[in-house]
Design a protein around this motif. Structure first.
Motif, mmCIF file in Angstrom:
data_model
loop_
_atom_site.group_PDB
_atom_site.id
_atom_site.type_symbol
_atom_site.label_atom_id
_atom_site.label_comp_id
_atom_site.label_asym_id
_atom_site.label_seq_id
_atom_site.Cartn_x
_atom_site.Cartn_y
_atom_site.Cartn_z
ATOM 1 N N ILE A 31 9.217 6.685 48.741
ATOM 2 C CA ILE A 31 8.080 6.572 47.817
ATOM 3 C C ILE A 31 8.468 5.730 46.603
ATOM 4 O O ILE A 31 7.747 4.813 46.188
ATOM 5 C CB ILE A 31 7.598 7.974 47.393
ATOM 6 C CG1 ILE A 31 7.063 8.737 48.611
ATOM 7 C CG2 ILE A 31 6.543 7.869 46.298
ATOM 8 C CD1 ILE A 31 6.675 10.172 48.309
ATOM 9 N N ILE A 32 9.641 6.023 46.027
ATOM 10 C CA ILE A 32 10.095 5.249 44.865
ATOM 11 C C ILE A 32 10.396 3.811 45.268
ATOM 12 O O ILE A 32 10.111 2.868 44.516
ATOM 13 C CB ILE A 32 11.333 5.931 44.247
ATOM 14 C CG1 ILE A 32 10.971 7.339 43.757
ATOM 15 C CG2 ILE A 32 11.899 5.094 43.104
ATOM 16 C CD1 ILE A 32 12.112 8.080 43.125
ATOM 17 N N LYS A 33 10.936 3.622 46.456
ATOM 18 C CA LYS A 33 11.255 2.270 46.909
ATOM 19 C C LYS A 33 9.985 1.437 47.081
ATOM 20 O O LYS A 33 9.965 0.242 46.751
ATOM 21 C CB LYS A 33 12.028 2.342 48.226
ATOM 22 C CG LYS A 33 12.566 1.012 48.697
ATOM 23 C CD LYS A 33 13.421 1.171 49.936
ATOM 24 C CE LYS A 33 13.965 -0.180 50.397
ATOM 25 N NZ LYS A 33 14.818 -0.037 51.612
ATOM 26 N N LYS A 34 8.915 2.045 47.593
ATOM 27 C CA LYS A 34 7.650 1.318 47.731
ATOM 28 C C LYS A 34 7.099 0.921 46.364
ATOM 29 O O LYS A 34 6.530 -0.160 46.205
ATOM 30 C CB LYS A 34 6.636 2.181 48.477
ATOM 31 C CG LYS A 34 6.958 2.396 49.948
ATOM 32 C CD LYS A 34 5.916 3.291 50.600
ATOM 33 C CE LYS A 34 6.256 3.542 52.064
ATOM 34 N NZ LYS A 34 5.273 4.455 52.710
ATOM 35 N N GLU A 83 -1.171 -1.781 43.841
ATOM 36 C CA GLU A 83 -0.376 -1.169 44.917
ATOM 37 C C GLU A 83 0.516 -0.061 44.382
ATOM 38 O O GLU A 83 0.681 0.986 45.032
ATOM 39 C CB GLU A 83 0.467 -2.242 45.602
ATOM 40 C CG GLU A 83 1.244 -1.719 46.821
ATOM 41 C CD GLU A 83 2.032 -2.817 47.513
ATOM 42 O OE1 GLU A 83 2.841 -2.483 48.407
ATOM 43 O OE2 GLU A 83 1.838 -3.998 47.153
ATOM 44 N N ILE A 84 1.083 -0.248 43.190
ATOM 45 C CA ILE A 84 1.905 0.814 42.591
ATOM 46 C C ILE A 84 1.062 2.046 42.303
ATOM 47 O O ILE A 84 1.465 3.181 42.584
ATOM 48 C CB ILE A 84 2.577 0.301 41.301
ATOM 49 C CG1 ILE A 84 3.594 -0.784 41.619
ATOM 50 C CG2 ILE A 84 3.262 1.436 40.559
ATOM 51 C CD1 ILE A 84 4.306 -1.327 40.412
ATOM 52 N N VAL A 85 -0.128 1.820 41.754
ATOM 53 C CA VAL A 85 -1.011 2.958 41.441
ATOM 54 C C VAL A 85 -1.418 3.680 42.719
ATOM 55 O O VAL A 85 -1.455 4.926 42.761
ATOM 56 C CB VAL A 85 -2.237 2.461 40.662
ATOM 57 C CG1 VAL A 85 -3.217 3.610 40.423
ATOM 58 C CG2 VAL A 85 -1.814 1.844 39.333
ATOM 59 N N ASN A 86 -1.712 2.949 43.781
ATOM 60 C CA ASN A 86 -2.103 3.591 45.043
ATOM 61 C C ASN A 86 -0.946 4.402 45.628
ATOM 62 O O ASN A 86 -1.159 5.516 46.132
ATOM 63 C CB ASN A 86 -2.565 2.528 46.043
ATOM 64 C CG ASN A 86 -3.852 1.855 45.616
ATOM 65 O OD1 ASN A 86 -4.648 2.443 44.885
ATOM 66 N ND2 ASN A 86 -4.064 0.625 46.067
ATOM 67 N N VAL A 87 0.257 3.843 45.565
ATOM 68 C CA VAL A 87 1.414 4.579 46.082
ATOM 69 C C VAL A 87 1.639 5.853 45.275
ATOM 70 O O VAL A 87 1.933 6.921 45.831
ATOM 71 C CB VAL A 87 2.667 3.683 46.064
ATOM 72 C CG1 VAL A 87 3.913 4.497 46.434
ATOM 73 C CG2 VAL A 87 2.510 2.519 47.023
ATOM 74 N N TYR A 88 1.485 5.747 43.959
ATOM 75 C CA TYR A 88 1.689 6.931 43.112
ATOM 76 C C TYR A 88 0.608 7.984 43.365
ATOM 77 O O TYR A 88 0.911 9.191 43.444
ATOM 78 C CB TYR A 88 1.690 6.505 41.647
ATOM 79 C CG TYR A 88 1.817 7.652 40.680
ATOM 80 C CD1 TYR A 88 3.029 8.310 40.507
ATOM 81 C CD2 TYR A 88 0.713 8.094 39.946
ATOM 82 C CE1 TYR A 88 3.149 9.377 39.623
ATOM 83 C CE2 TYR A 88 0.818 9.149 39.064
ATOM 84 C CZ TYR A 88 2.045 9.796 38.906
ATOM 85 O OH TYR A 88 2.156 10.848 38.041
ATOM 86 N N ASP A 89 -0.650 7.568 43.504
ATOM 87 C CA ASP A 89 -1.730 8.527 43.768
ATOM 88 C C ASP A 89 -1.528 9.213 45.122
ATOM 89 O O ASP A 89 -1.747 10.439 45.246
ATOM 90 C CB ASP A 89 -3.079 7.815 43.740
ATOM 91 C CG ASP A 89 -3.431 7.315 42.342
ATOM 92 O OD1 ASP A 89 -2.850 7.840 41.370
ATOM 93 O OD2 ASP A 89 -4.260 6.388 42.238
ATOM 94 N N ASN A 90 -1.128 8.455 46.130
ATOM 95 C CA ASN A 90 -0.877 9.062 47.444
ATOM 96 C C ASN A 90 0.312 10.014 47.391
ATOM 97 O O ASN A 90 0.321 11.042 48.085
ATOM 98 C CB ASN A 90 -0.630 7.974 48.485
ATOM 99 C CG ASN A 90 -1.857 7.110 48.734
ATOM 100 O OD1 ASN A 90 -2.990 7.571 48.549
ATOM 101 N ND2 ASN A 90 -1.640 5.860 49.137
#
Length: 642
Positions: free
Chosen positions: A229-232, A241-248
């Protein structure tokens, strides 16, 4: 070693030299003399007070400054009684004023264990095709924020007015460091206009270390998923994309079951602009997202400068940083200026352009070029050689790319982004960085063989190109007509050579027919023939094929053992062995190989009856993050894992 030198120098008279203590003293005398002479110039820190140590360091700085007629090092005692030293040698000042990268990006990192009293050494470097180039050194007795700040203040006093490529005391545009709060606070206080970024490698390393801490109670099978998750987020291509990864991630069941990691993720997300790659697109990082230049420089400092030996005291540490460290980088830059490519040169500076043809590169402005894509039809990239930037994903931040290399190859444009194999201007630049002189003749940097048939001048029109091509063809035709005819003796020699070549080819065909018959009649040769076919297919060049033909049959038989350079052991040593090694090879020191120890003294190898398997040694933890994540294990306990 001294005795061996005396023996080689004096030969038969060595017996007299060895008996004379004036030429060959004993070890104890050498040590006593060493202590007496060395302690006078470099007294031990444990035997001197703080005032004496400061006086000794100030004397060393004054001596060095007087020898070079300038101010290149300063020492200061802080309010807390700590020592701060700043160093900026003439070589470092030349990198400041002449090398453009010094005003764009500077790496900073610290290392200890270089002297016997654990002073910390900070290195400031910038990037180049020769690796990291030093911009300054800081020596501090403590890594407290106020001590590092005082050292940086001394460092700024040493800098010339046009330091950081004309930016002066404003500093570079970007600093790249690891996540050290004291170091970053000191840099922010000394250079408030600079942007501070975090090394992505240290961010991922710290996250993996957090996942393996026992107090965080994170299950082992969940750790690789949480790190991904942190790597993405680190390598996301856009802010959304960062916000979407964090929300997911916040809705992820594994994250919800680990509240400490969720809190850690929230803190990291708040400062995403420091470590996320997507926020660096408009910064001149030149494709550098880690401070590996500092890591490599620390290896140079400990391996090349100190030879893996701690400095005797702080005075000697300062002396080495003032003299030996610049001398090493001077030799490195001179090798680059002389066209000597070291094996350690990163491959990112040695791009190949086999698929980019000359007609795919066009000049559209003042050192602005358009390079057509070799993979996507109809797509092209803009290359600005004024700033060494390209519109492709790799060259967007100023990193070297194959499109820049194509422009350099076909248009003879100078650039410090690509290794200067034929770039005379770049080689001259590195020569000036190393020596400070710019009065050497240009012919010094010319190659011995000038192969310039593919080079186009940057502002040559298409009409001129056609004229030059026509002229080149006419010159070739004239050369062909001017070739003198051979007389009868030369023709006879040529025909004789042709007959010899025909005889060799006929003999080779007979040999191959004989080899095929042997393989057809003997099935044991089929595996060997299969191996021969696979090795033959791997030979890509004429020189490789020539070497293989010359060396055919050389590594078979008893003669191959002699040519390997191995010194065999005595036959009596083989008779006394209790461990099977095979042949007359010596038994290497260390752990004995598996399947090698026997329960009886039999000399023949019988693995089924008499061989005892040795227990396997548990392997050490790896120091590679990717390997540790793949194996789901913690990092090794060393400096790189901290």
């Amino acid at each position: 070693m001294h005795q061996m030198d005396l023996q080689m120098e004096h030969g038969a008279n060595y017996i007299y030299q060895a008996a004379d203590r004036a030429f060959c003293p004993d070890v104890q005398f050498c040590y006593r003399l060493y202590k007496k002479v060395f302690d006078e110039k470099y007294p031990s820190s444990s035997s001197t007070s703080s005032e004496q140590l400061i006086d000794s360091l100030e004397t060393a700085c004054r001596t060095f400054n007087a020898e070079l007629n300038g101010e290149f090092c300063k020492v200061k005692e802080t309010a807390s009684g700590k020592i701060a030293i700043a160093v900026c040698t003439p070589l470092m000042m030349r990198v400041h004023t002449l090398h453009r990268a010094s005003g764009e990006l500077v790496f900073m990192d610290a290392s200890g264990g270089v002297d016997r009293y654990d002073f910390r050494v900070f290195l400031l470097l910038t990037h180049s095709v020769a690796g990291g180039l030093p911009l300054g050194c800081l020596i501090v007795s403590s890594e407290a924020t106020e001590v590092i700040t005082d050292a940086l203040s001394l460092y700024k006093e040493l800098l010339p007015s046009d330091a950081f490529f004309g930016r002066g005391n404003r500093g570079p545009q970007v600093f790249l460091t690891d996540d050290s709060s004291a170091e970053r606070q000191s840099l922010q206080a000394a250079f408030p206009e600079a942007t501070l970024l975090l090394c992505t490698f240290h961010v991922l390393q710290a996250a993996w270390r957090f996942l393996w801490e026992a107090r965080n109670n994170i299950q082992k099978e969940s750790r690789p998923h949480l790190l991904s998750i942190i790597k993405k987020m680190v390598y996301a291509q856009s802010d959304d994309e960062i916000v979407n990864v964090y929300d997911n991630a916040c809705r992820d069941d594994v994250v919800r079951n680990n509240p400490k990691f969720k809190l850690y993720l929230e803190k990291q997300f708040e400062r995403k602009s420091l470590w996320a790659v997507t926020f660096r697109k408009d910064l001149p990082v030149r494709g550098n997202n880690t401070n590996n230049y500092c890591e490599a420089a620390m290896h140079v400092l400990k391996d090349k400068i100190f030879c893996r030996t701690r400095a005797y005291n702080t005075q000697q540490l300062l002396d080495f940083l003032l003299t030996r460290l610049p001398a090493y980088y001077e030799r490195r830059l001179l090798n680059l200026a002389n066209g000597r490519r070291d094996a350690t040169v990163s491959r990112r500076y040695l791009y190949g352009t086999e698929n980019i043809k000359r007609e795919m590169v066009q000049s559209v402005g003042d050192f602005i070029f358009e390079v057509k894509s070799e993979n996507e039809h109809g797509k092209s990239y803009q290359v600005d050689m004024n700033t060494d930037m390209c519109s492709c994903p790799n060259g967007m931040t100023g990193a070297p790319c194959k499109h820049q290399h194509a422009v350099i190859k076909f248009f003879n444009v100078s650039s410090c982004n690509i290794f200067p194999i034929k770039d005379i201007k770049a080689r001259r630049h590195f020569f000036q960085l190393a020596t400070g002189h710019d009065n050497i003749q240009e012919e010094w940097f010319q190659p011995l063989v000038d192969n310039r048939e593919d080079i186009i001048e940057p502002h040559t029109s298409s009409t001129n190109l056609e004229t030059e091509d026509t002229k080149f063809e006419t010159d070739n035709n004239n050369r062909i007509e001017e070739i003198p005819t051979h007389d009868s003796e030369d023709e006879f020699d040529i025909h004789t050579t042709n007959r010899q070549n025909d005889d060799i080819i006929q003999q080779l065909k007979k040999t191959m027919d004989k080899l095929l018959k042997e393989i057809e009649n003997n099935d044991e040769l089929l595996p060997a023939a299969d191996s021969f076919i696979k090795k033959f297919e791997k030979l890509r060049t004429t020189s490789a094929l020539s070497t293989a033909l010359f060396n055919f049959g050389e590594n078979t038989g008893v003669s191959s053992v002699v040519r390997r350079g191995i010194i065999p052991v005595q036959p009596s040593a083989i008779a006394r062995r209790t461990t099977y090694v095979g042949g007359r090879r010596c038994l290497q020191s260390g752990r004995k190989p598996i399947n090698a120890k026997f329960s009886n003294n039999t000399k023949k190898r019988n693995l089924s009856e008499s061989c005892q398997l040795l227990p396997r040694k548990k392997h050490k933890a790896a120091h590679s993050i990717s390997q540790c994540v793949k194996n789901n294990e913690s990092l090794g306990k060393c400096h790189h894992a901290k």
